[in-house]
Design a protein around this motif. Structure first.
Motif, PDB file in Angstrom:
ATOM      1  N   PHE A  16      58.772  65.602   0.433  1.00  0.00           N
ATOM      2  CA  PHE A  16      57.640  66.500   0.140  1.00  0.00           C
ATOM      3  C   PHE A  16      56.309  65.801   0.381  1.00  0.00           C
ATOM      4  CE2 PHE A  16      61.056  67.739  -2.849  1.00  0.00           C
ATOM      5  CZ  PHE A  16      61.306  69.005  -2.348  1.00  0.00           C
ATOM      6  N   PRO A  17      55.956  65.519   1.643  1.00  0.00           N
ATOM      7  CA  PRO A  17      54.719  64.773   1.896  1.00  0.00           C
ATOM      8  C   PRO A  17      53.451  65.600   1.759  1.00  0.00           C
ATOM      9  CG  PRO A  17      55.705  65.369   3.964  1.00  0.00           C
ATOM     10  CD  PRO A  17      56.660  65.807   2.876  1.00  0.00           C
ATOM     11  N   GLN A  18      53.562  66.902   1.693  1.00  0.00           N
ATOM     12  CA  GLN A  18      52.384  67.760   1.730  1.00  0.00           C
ATOM     13  C   GLN A  18      51.859  68.156   0.353  1.00  0.00           C
ATOM     14  OE1 GLN A  18      55.425  68.559   2.696  1.00  0.00           O
ATOM     15  NE2 GLN A  18      56.004  70.487   1.796  1.00  0.00           N
ATOM     16  N   TRP A  19      52.388  67.606  -0.746  1.00  0.00           N
ATOM     17  CA  TRP A  19      51.991  68.056  -2.085  1.00  0.00           C
ATOM     18  C   TRP A  19      50.500  67.887  -2.334  1.00  0.00           C
ATOM     19  CZ3 TRP A  19      49.895  64.767  -5.707  1.00  0.00           C
ATOM     20  CH2 TRP A  19      50.015  63.399  -5.425  1.00  0.00           C
ATOM     21  N   LYS A  20      49.921  66.779  -1.904  1.00  0.00           N
ATOM     22  CA  LYS A  20      48.500  66.565  -2.156  1.00  0.00           C
ATOM     23  C   LYS A  20      47.636  67.458  -1.269  1.00  0.00           C
ATOM     24  CE  LYS A  20      45.003  63.184  -2.914  1.00  0.00           C
ATOM     25  NZ  LYS A  20      44.740  62.289  -3.947  1.00  0.00           N
ATOM     26  N   GLU A  21      48.065  67.685  -0.044  1.00  0.00           N
ATOM     27  CA  GLU A  21      47.316  68.576   0.842  1.00  0.00           C
ATOM     28  C   GLU A  21      47.254  69.984   0.270  1.00  0.00           C
ATOM     29  OE1 GLU A  21      48.534  68.535   4.951  1.00  0.00           O
ATOM     30  OE2 GLU A  21      49.022  66.410   4.809  1.00  0.00           O
ATOM     31  N   LYS A  22      48.366  70.461  -0.261  1.00  0.00           N
ATOM     32  CA  LYS A  22      48.397  71.808  -0.837  1.00  0.00           C
ATOM     33  C   LYS A  22      47.483  71.902  -2.052  1.00  0.00           C
ATOM     34  CE  LYS A  22      52.960  73.303   0.648  1.00  0.00           C
ATOM     35  NZ  LYS A  22      54.297  73.704   0.220  1.00  0.00           N
ATOM     36  N   ARG A  23      47.504  70.859  -2.887  1.00  0.00           N
ATOM     37  CA  ARG A  23      46.669  70.868  -4.084  1.00  0.00           C
ATOM     38  C   ARG A  23      45.192  70.871  -3.714  1.00  0.00           C
ATOM     39  NH1 ARG A  23      47.584  65.959  -7.800  1.00  0.00           N
ATOM     40  NH2 ARG A  23      46.054  65.086  -6.413  1.00  0.00           N
ATOM     41  N   THR A  24      44.813  70.066  -2.711  1.00  0.00           N
ATOM     42  CA  THR A  24      43.423  69.998  -2.280  1.00  0.00           C
ATOM     43  C   THR A  24      42.983  71.324  -1.679  1.00  0.00           C
ATOM     44  OG1 THR A  24      43.611  67.632  -1.858  1.00  0.00           O
ATOM     45  CG2 THR A  24      41.809  68.783  -0.775  1.00  0.00           C
ATOM     46  N   GLN A  56      51.390  59.352   6.756  1.00  0.00           N
ATOM     47  CA  GLN A  56      51.044  58.247   5.862  1.00  0.00           C
ATOM     48  C   GLN A  56      51.847  58.331   4.571  1.00  0.00           C
ATOM     49  OE1 GLN A  56      48.511  60.163   7.288  1.00  0.00           O
ATOM     50  NE2 GLN A  56      46.864  58.833   7.945  1.00  0.00           N
ATOM     51  N   THR A  57      52.017  59.541   4.057  1.00  0.00           N
ATOM     52  CA  THR A  57      52.778  59.724   2.827  1.00  0.00           C
ATOM     53  C   THR A  57      54.249  59.383   3.064  1.00  0.00           C
ATOM     54  OG1 THR A  57      51.251  61.486   2.206  1.00  0.00           O
ATOM     55  CG2 THR A  57      53.314  61.355   0.984  1.00  0.00           C
ATOM     56  N   ARG A  58      54.783  59.804   4.196  1.00  0.00           N
ATOM     57  CA  ARG A  58      56.183  59.481   4.516  1.00  0.00           C
ATOM     58  C   ARG A  58      56.360  57.989   4.730  1.00  0.00           C
ATOM     59  NH1 ARG A  58      57.414  64.798   7.889  1.00  0.00           N
ATOM     60  NH2 ARG A  58      58.427  65.918   6.200  1.00  0.00           N
ATOM     61  N   LEU A  59      55.386  57.326   5.337  1.00  0.00           N
ATOM     62  CA  LEU A  59      55.454  55.879   5.523  1.00  0.00           C
ATOM     63  C   LEU A  59      55.456  55.165   4.171  1.00  0.00           C
ATOM     64  CD1 LEU A  59      55.424  53.446   7.453  1.00  0.00           C
ATOM     65  CD2 LEU A  59      52.937  53.556   7.370  1.00  0.00           C
ATOM     66  N   LEU A  60      54.596  55.594   3.271  1.00  0.00           N
ATOM     67  CA  LEU A  60      54.562  55.008   1.932  1.00  0.00           C
ATOM     68  C   LEU A  60      55.885  55.217   1.218  1.00  0.00           C
ATOM     69  CD1 LEU A  60      52.867  53.610  -0.268  1.00  0.00           C
ATOM     70  CD2 LEU A  60      52.160  55.888  -1.004  1.00  0.00           C
ATOM     71  N   GLY A  61      56.455  56.413   1.330  1.00  0.00           N
ATOM     72  CA  GLY A  61      57.756  56.682   0.737  1.00  0.00           C
ATOM     73  C   GLY A  61      58.844  55.800   1.326  1.00  0.00           C
ATOM     74  N   SER A  62      58.794  55.571   2.629  1.00  0.00           N
ATOM     75  CA  SER A  62      59.775  54.706   3.287  1.00  0.00           C
ATOM     76  C   SER A  62      59.656  53.265   2.809  1.00  0.00           C
ATOM     77  CB  SER A  62      59.597  54.757   4.802  1.00  0.00           C
ATOM     78  OG  SER A  62      59.777  56.057   5.278  1.00  0.00           O
ATOM     79  N   VAL A  63      58.424  52.812   2.614  1.00  0.00           N
ATOM     80  CA  VAL A  63      58.211  51.448   2.110  1.00  0.00           C
ATOM     81  C   VAL A  63      58.756  51.329   0.691  1.00  0.00           C
ATOM     82  CG1 VAL A  63      56.431  49.788   1.426  1.00  0.00           C
ATOM     83  CG2 VAL A  63      56.267  50.970   3.619  1.00  0.00           C
ATOM     84  N   PHE A  64      58.465  52.300  -0.168  1.00  0.00           N
ATOM     85  CA  PHE A  64      59.012  52.294  -1.531  1.00  0.00           C
ATOM     86  C   PHE A  64      60.529  52.253  -1.506  1.00  0.00           C
ATOM     87  CE2 PHE A  64      55.347  54.634  -3.928  1.00  0.00           C
ATOM     88  CZ  PHE A  64      54.587  53.492  -3.843  1.00  0.00           C
ATOM     89  N   LEU A  65      61.112  53.087  -0.680  1.00  0.00           N
ATOM     90  CA  LEU A  65      62.560  53.192  -0.592  1.00  0.00           C
ATOM     91  C   LEU A  65      63.177  51.891  -0.092  1.00  0.00           C
ATOM     92  CD1 LEU A  65      64.754  55.310  -1.098  1.00  0.00           C
ATOM     93  CD2 LEU A  65      64.556  55.955   1.293  1.00  0.00           C
ATOM     94  N   ALA A  66      62.619  51.319   0.962  1.00  0.00           N
ATOM     95  CA  ALA A  66      63.142  50.067   1.508  1.00  0.00           C
ATOM     96  C   ALA A  66      63.026  48.940   0.488  1.00  0.00           C
ATOM     97  CB  ALA A  66      62.399  49.703   2.786  1.00  0.00           C
TER      98      ALA A  66
END
Length: 78
Positions: A16-24, A56-66
């Motif tokens: 769900f990378p778009q959560w912040k975009e939707k909120r904004t 960018q959000t997906r990249l951050l999620g991938s880093v957290f996951l790795a």
């Protein structure tokens, strides 16, 4: 336990990378409709500083996951 939390957060960021975009976007629509600002120049700042894109959000999620998976494997390999 920390690794499990990071895996969950990383997975959510990837899925769900778009959560912040939707909120904004929702908040900008409210401000354009006449809602009062929560802080000084909220409307201007939301238009000037758009949220990070999906990649960018997906990249951050991938880093957290790795990081979480590597940490989990290294901690429990002994």
């Amino acid at each position: 336990m920390f690794e499990v939390l990071l895996i969950a957060i990383g997975t959510l960021f990837i899925i769900f990378p778009q959560w912040k975009e939707k909120r904004t976007k929702k908040r900008l629509d409210e401000l354009r409709g006449g809602a009062s600002e929560a802080y000084f120049e909220e409307h201007r700042s939301l238009e000037a500083y758009s949220p990070a894109g999906k990649w960018q959000t997906r990249l951050l999620g991938s880093v957290f996951l790795a990081f979480a998976v590597i940490s989990l494997v290294l901690n429990h390999s002994n």
